[in-house]
Enzyme design. Structure first.
Site, PDB file in Angstrom:
ATOM      1  N   ARG A 101     -10.394   9.433   3.442  1.00 41.22           N
ATOM      2  CA  ARG A 101     -10.927   8.214   2.518  1.00 41.22           C
ATOM      3  C   ARG A 101     -11.080   8.737   0.901  1.00 41.22           C
ATOM      4  NH1 ARG A 101     -11.125   3.525   3.250  1.00 41.22           N
ATOM      5  NH2 ARG A 101     -11.586   3.831   4.699  1.00 41.22           N
ATOM      6  N   ASP A 159       0.423   4.471   1.366  1.00 41.13           N
ATOM      7  CA  ASP A 159       0.344   4.376   2.261  1.00 41.13           C
ATOM      8  C   ASP A 159       0.571   4.300   3.974  1.00 41.13           C
ATOM      9  OD1 ASP A 159      -1.620   2.629   3.124  1.00 41.13           O
ATOM     10  OD2 ASP A 159      -3.072   3.966   3.526  1.00 41.13           O
ATOM     11  N   GLU A 187     -10.840  -7.978  -0.263  1.00 42.50           N
ATOM     12  CA  GLU A 187      -9.847  -8.358  -0.864  1.00 42.50           C
ATOM     13  C   GLU A 187      -8.885  -9.122  -0.573  1.00 42.50           C
ATOM     14  OE1 GLU A 187      -7.212  -4.209  -0.685  1.00 42.50           O
ATOM     15  OE2 GLU A 187      -9.293  -4.753  -0.673  1.00 42.50           O
ATOM     16  N   ASP A 188      -7.756  -8.202   1.180  1.00 43.21           N
ATOM     17  CA  ASP A 188      -6.731  -8.752   1.149  1.00 43.21           C
ATOM     18  C   ASP A 188      -7.459 -10.464   2.365  1.00 43.21           C
ATOM     19  OD1 ASP A 188      -8.647  -7.323   2.857  1.00 43.21           O
ATOM     20  OD2 ASP A 188      -6.826  -6.132   3.620  1.00 43.21           O
ATOM     21  N   TRP A 246     -13.056  -0.265  -1.442  1.00 40.39           N
ATOM     22  CA  TRP A 246     -12.297  -0.165  -0.216  1.00 40.39           C
ATOM     23  C   TRP A 246     -12.594  -2.046   0.810  1.00 40.39           C
ATOM     24  CZ3 TRP A 246     -12.620  -1.380   4.869  1.00 40.39           C
ATOM     25  CH2 TRP A 246     -10.931  -1.202   5.923  1.00 40.39           C
ATOM     26  N   ASP A 286       0.754  -1.084   0.019  1.00 43.06           N
ATOM     27  CA  ASP A 286       0.052  -0.107   0.378  1.00 43.06           C
ATOM     28  C   ASP A 286       0.973   1.040  -0.220  1.00 43.06           C
ATOM     29  OD1 ASP A 286      -2.416  -1.238  -0.196  1.00 43.06           O
ATOM     30  OD2 ASP A 286      -3.007  -0.872   2.383  1.00 43.06           O
ATOM     31  N   HIS A 317      -4.560  10.321   5.863  1.00 46.06           N
ATOM     32  CA  HIS A 317      -4.980  10.511   4.866  1.00 46.06           C
ATOM     33  C   HIS A 317      -6.864  10.602   4.936  1.00 46.06           C
ATOM     34  CE1 HIS A 317      -6.079   6.832   2.943  1.00 46.06           C
ATOM     35  NE2 HIS A 317      -4.694   6.670   3.800  1.00 46.06           N
ATOM     36  N   MET A 371       1.767   5.188   9.291  1.00 44.04           N
ATOM     37  CA  MET A 371       0.897   5.138   8.285  1.00 44.04           C
ATOM     38  C   MET A 371       0.596   7.211   7.644  1.00 44.04           C
ATOM     39  SD  MET A 371      -2.888   3.990   8.088  1.00 44.04           S
ATOM     40  CE  MET A 371      -4.212   4.573   6.975  1.00 44.04           C
TER      41      MET A 371
END
Length: 346
Positions: free
Chosen positions: A294, A199, A262-263, A259, A197, A292, A289
């Site tokens: 969404r 971030d 998937e993981d 979001w 990712d 930020h 992290m």
């Protein structure tokens, strides 16, 4: 006597000049004679002894040439050590607003088109870092700023691929990572893939970005969760799988738009193959992290639980073998390979 003295001196110089001319004439005659002898010997009167002498001379010349070439060739690299001597452990990360892309490029002169090879040894693994991306330029800059020296201290042969989703359709992280895997293998037969990712920035370079005999989850904790695992079974953020492991589970599902989910789907696929997820020690696998809001176009996937319920039935036909996309461009920038793709819509 005064009259004849200069004449004597001139005569003496003349003698030296005549002797020099005679010497040069003799040398020229010898060279001409030798050349004719060689020609004659080659074409008319070569004897076994002559040929043997010529062959011996040729062997000596070839041997000398080979020895000279060996001196010019650098010695073969040794394999990089199991633990790199360059590791520094936990470092304080900085996220300066003044950071510019040109600064990061200048700090990583050993990186060419996103790829780096250790100069003094042969890396133990070749690693492709895959970063799904859209509209997160500042996050990407911070990650590149820290990740390049982090990977170089680990003495890895690596390349960074940023997979950009074109258009304004809902974001699909999983499908972009499938695309990254397929596109990276067009460049090189990478042994290991890190799904990363944009971030999340690693804090400790003892958290090795290499693959193991089992899939690895590298984010045990992050600042946003008090450096604790988000939940039991969490397999997101940053994961490492070999080329064969990822192929065996048929990659990610392509059906998770938005979001979440998937993981967990990938974790189920790993478990279905009787694989075990490995994690580094909690005090090493720590990440910062970059906060930020969404993103627009990456809203929470309200359909994720239903999709997870059917993973066991569909994983064989939904994944790498069904990943369709259109490559818009491949830009080989100094710090990464930028792959922009159209992956369709939900």
């Amino acid at each position: 006597m005064g009259f004849f003295s200069p004449l004597c001196k001139i005569s003496r110089r003349g003698k030296y000049f005549v002797l020099l001319l005679l010497l040069l004439s003799v040398l020229a005659w010898i060279a001409t004679f030798s050349g004719e002898t060689v020609k004659s010997g080659r074409f008319f009167s070569a004897t076994p002894q002559t040929l043997i002498k010529e062959d011996t001379l040729r062997v000596k010349v070839n041997t000398w040439t080979e020895a000279t070439n060996l001196l010019k060739t650098p010695p073969p690299k040794v394999e990089c050590p199991q633990e790199s001597p360059l590791l520094q452990g936990a470092l304080k990360l900085s996220f300066e607003a003044s950071l510019k892309l040109k600064d990061v490029v200048s700090d990583n002169k050993g990186v060419t088109e996103g790829e780096y090879t250790p100069p003094d040894c042969t890396a133990r693994q070749s690693v492709a870092i895959l970063i799904p991306h859209r509209s997160r330029e500042r996050h990407l800059l911070y990650l590149l700023h820290h990740l390049h020296p982090f990977l170089q201290r680990q003495q890895l042969h690596y390349a960074i691929y940023v997979i950009q989703q074109a258009g304004d359709a809902t974001f699909n992280r999983a499908k972009l990572l499938n695309v990254g895997y397929l596109e990276a293998l067009k460049d090189y037969s990478w042994e290991c893939f890190i799904f990363h990712d944009v971030d999340l920035v690693p804090e400790n370079d003892h958290n090795l970005y290499v693959c193991d005999k089992q899939p690895k989850h590298l984010v045990v904790g992050r600042n946003a969760t008090g450096y604790k695992l988000r939940y039991k079974g969490y397999f997101g953020g940053v994961t490492a799988m070999t080329r064969e492991q990822f192929l065996q589970v048929n990659g990610f599902s392509n059906t998770y738009w938005g979001w979440g989910g998937e993981d967990d789907d990938l974790r189920i696929r790993v478990e279905l193959q009787k694989m075990k997820i490995l994690r580094p020690p909690a005090d090493v696998a720590r990440y910062t992290m970059v906060f930020h809001k969404r993103d627009s176009g990456n809203e929470i996937n309200k359909d994720r639980m239903r999709l997870l319920g059917r993973t066991q039935q569909v994983w064989r036909k939904d994944g790498l073998n069904s990943c369709s996309y259109k490559t818009m461009s491949v830009e080989r920038l100094p710090l990464y390979v930028n792959v922009t793709v159209d992956i369709g819509k939900p």
